[in-house]
Design a protein around this motif. Sequence first.
Motif, mmCIF file in Angstrom:
data_model
loop_
_atom_site.group_PDB
_atom_site.id
_atom_site.type_symbol
_atom_site.label_atom_id
_atom_site.label_comp_id
_atom_site.label_asym_id
_atom_site.label_seq_id
_atom_site.Cartn_x
_atom_site.Cartn_y
_atom_site.Cartn_z
ATOM 1 N N ARG A 142 1.268 -1.463 0.323
ATOM 2 C CA ARG A 142 -0.152 -0.155 0.012
ATOM 3 C C ARG A 142 0.582 1.336 0.181
ATOM 4 O O ARG A 142 1.719 1.197 1.013
ATOM 5 N N ARG B 86 -7.741 5.550 -3.800
ATOM 6 C CA ARG B 86 -7.452 5.210 -3.065
ATOM 7 C C ARG B 86 -7.416 6.329 -2.118
ATOM 8 O O ARG B 86 -8.999 6.375 -1.211
ATOM 9 N N ALA B 87 -6.912 7.461 -2.269
ATOM 10 C CA ALA B 87 -7.003 8.755 -0.910
ATOM 11 C C ALA B 87 -8.679 9.534 -1.353
ATOM 12 O O ALA B 87 -9.427 10.188 -0.929
ATOM 13 N N THR C 232 -11.470 7.244 0.428
ATOM 14 C CA THR C 232 -11.308 7.114 1.644
ATOM 15 C C THR C 232 -11.756 8.345 2.371
ATOM 16 O O THR C 232 -12.492 8.599 3.576
ATOM 17 N N PHE D 103 -15.494 9.030 1.805
ATOM 18 C CA PHE D 103 -16.418 8.379 2.840
ATOM 19 C C PHE D 103 -15.794 8.480 4.401
ATOM 20 O O PHE D 103 -16.887 8.671 5.635
ATOM 21 N N LEU D 104 -15.018 8.960 4.823
ATOM 22 C CA LEU D 104 -14.505 9.618 6.427
ATOM 23 C C LEU D 104 -15.543 11.130 6.514
ATOM 24 O O LEU D 104 -15.973 11.182 7.170
ATOM 25 N N ASN E 250 -20.762 3.742 6.477
ATOM 26 C CA ASN E 250 -19.811 4.908 5.738
ATOM 27 C C ASN E 250 -17.829 4.331 6.310
ATOM 28 O O ASN E 250 -17.349 4.914 5.934
ATOM 29 N N ALA F 275 -15.289 3.594 4.042
ATOM 30 C CA ALA F 275 -13.239 4.181 4.411
ATOM 31 C C ALA F 275 -12.898 2.847 4.560
ATOM 32 O O ALA F 275 -12.054 2.935 3.387
ATOM 33 N N ALA F 276 -13.371 1.930 5.240
ATOM 34 C CA ALA F 276 -12.193 0.835 5.402
ATOM 35 C C ALA F 276 -11.561 -0.303 3.979
ATOM 36 O O ALA F 276 -10.712 0.046 3.627
ATOM 37 N N SER G 90 -11.908 1.337 1.103
ATOM 38 C CA SER G 90 -11.559 1.774 -0.060
ATOM 39 C C SER G 90 -9.698 1.829 0.696
ATOM 40 O O SER G 90 -9.432 1.666 -0.471
ATOM 41 N N PHE G 91 -9.546 1.787 1.449
ATOM 42 C CA PHE G 91 -8.345 2.041 2.548
ATOM 43 C C PHE G 91 -7.193 0.782 1.795
ATOM 44 O O PHE G 91 -6.301 0.715 2.274
ATOM 45 N N THR G 92 -7.936 -0.725 2.081
ATOM 46 C CA THR G 92 -7.308 -1.536 2.039
ATOM 47 C C THR G 92 -7.480 -2.322 0.784
ATOM 48 O O THR G 92 -6.753 -3.368 0.177
#
Length: 415
Positions: free
Chosen positions: A8, A86-87, A90, A93-94, A188, A192-193, A195-197
């Motif tokens: 990542r 990804r950013a 994330t 969603f955050l 949400n 976010a999780a 999207s980030f992973t």
Amino acid sequence: MRAVETPRGQDQPPGSLDRPRVLLLTYLLATLEFSCLFMQFSVMPYLARSLGLDSVAFGYLQTTFGVLQLLGGPVFGRFADQRGARAAFTLSFLAASTLYLLMAAACSPALPGVVLLFLSRLPSVFMHAMPAAQMVITDLSPPEDRPTALGRLGLCFGVGLILGSLLGGTLSGMCGTHCPILVALTANLLGAALSFTCLPANTKGPTPQGKPKAGVFDLKAITRLLLLPGVLPVFLVKVASGFPSGLFMVMFSIISMDFFQLGAAQASYLMSYFGVLQMVIQGVVVGRLSRRFSEGTLLRASVLIFTAVGLGMVLMSHVSHFCLLVPGLVFSLCVLNVVTDSMLTKAVSASDTGAMLGLCASVQPLTRTLGPTLGGLLYRRFGVAVFGHVQMAVNLLVFLTLWGQPVAHRRGKSQ
């Protein structure tokens, strides 16, 4: 579940991505965001009323949301171009999680609910899952397949509309207004999780070496896109042709109560009708039409049907008349949005597709910002028929302009 094999934080060349998996996850994330958004829309009037807000204050609340989304769209698009999928997902969603957390806090009688409700609108400046999803789809789809791929987002929107409205009404009726808000908050955080992973850091090609990189907040870099050949005419058609119908939809909740005399349950059925039609038209019909007809032809057809629907709105007097007009209205909206988004992303380089889609995403917030005030004044003074007159006149003018001067666009530049 990981779409990319590299660690990542490292960029992965788009050619080595597992494209079907990335696209499927993008559609799932978009559906999740839309479902939560419509859950919020379904409970927001009742939450505002329980906190003592009148119709004027509620209008200010909605306008605040529209203004923040309007201002944030182009900047978010620049952020997505520079930081990657990804950013972007994330962050969206955050931001949505923060919004729902503040809404949940506003439900507590021990806290200043009205203040928290207005503060909950602030994170919406970064809530732009739709342009993030469109950017990923644009980056990973060849130009000839782009209208079909973008059109499938209509399925996500339709599912979100139906599922979110259904869950919002059911959960609030069973457990209270706070329940769907907490469900949206949890969903949400999950988004976010994921999207980030699971999303790749980069879905674009390699950045050209030696080219100066403009900042995220560089307004000149954003407005420069509108001056590229073939961009401004299409963008103006997108704004002008869709604004009258957007104005009507902003006032639809009031029109459905006052003019059509619909109850809450009947209005929700009508919204579900909208959702099903959008799923079918944008998810299936638009893709098939785009393989048979040029984008310019489809654009003219959508504007012409808008004109005919406007005439029908002038003459309608019952909800059954409106139900007959809805397929044409939804068809024109879907074709207009998909075709213009496709044409505009083809007119810019791959490194600017996010910013271009961010500009496109600002069109709807513009309507939500101006719509409540302008639509309310028109409706109070002239009645429902005025929306049909405006739609017919504006789109007839746009159609005559397109007929006399075909819209030019360049194909394949973004690939």
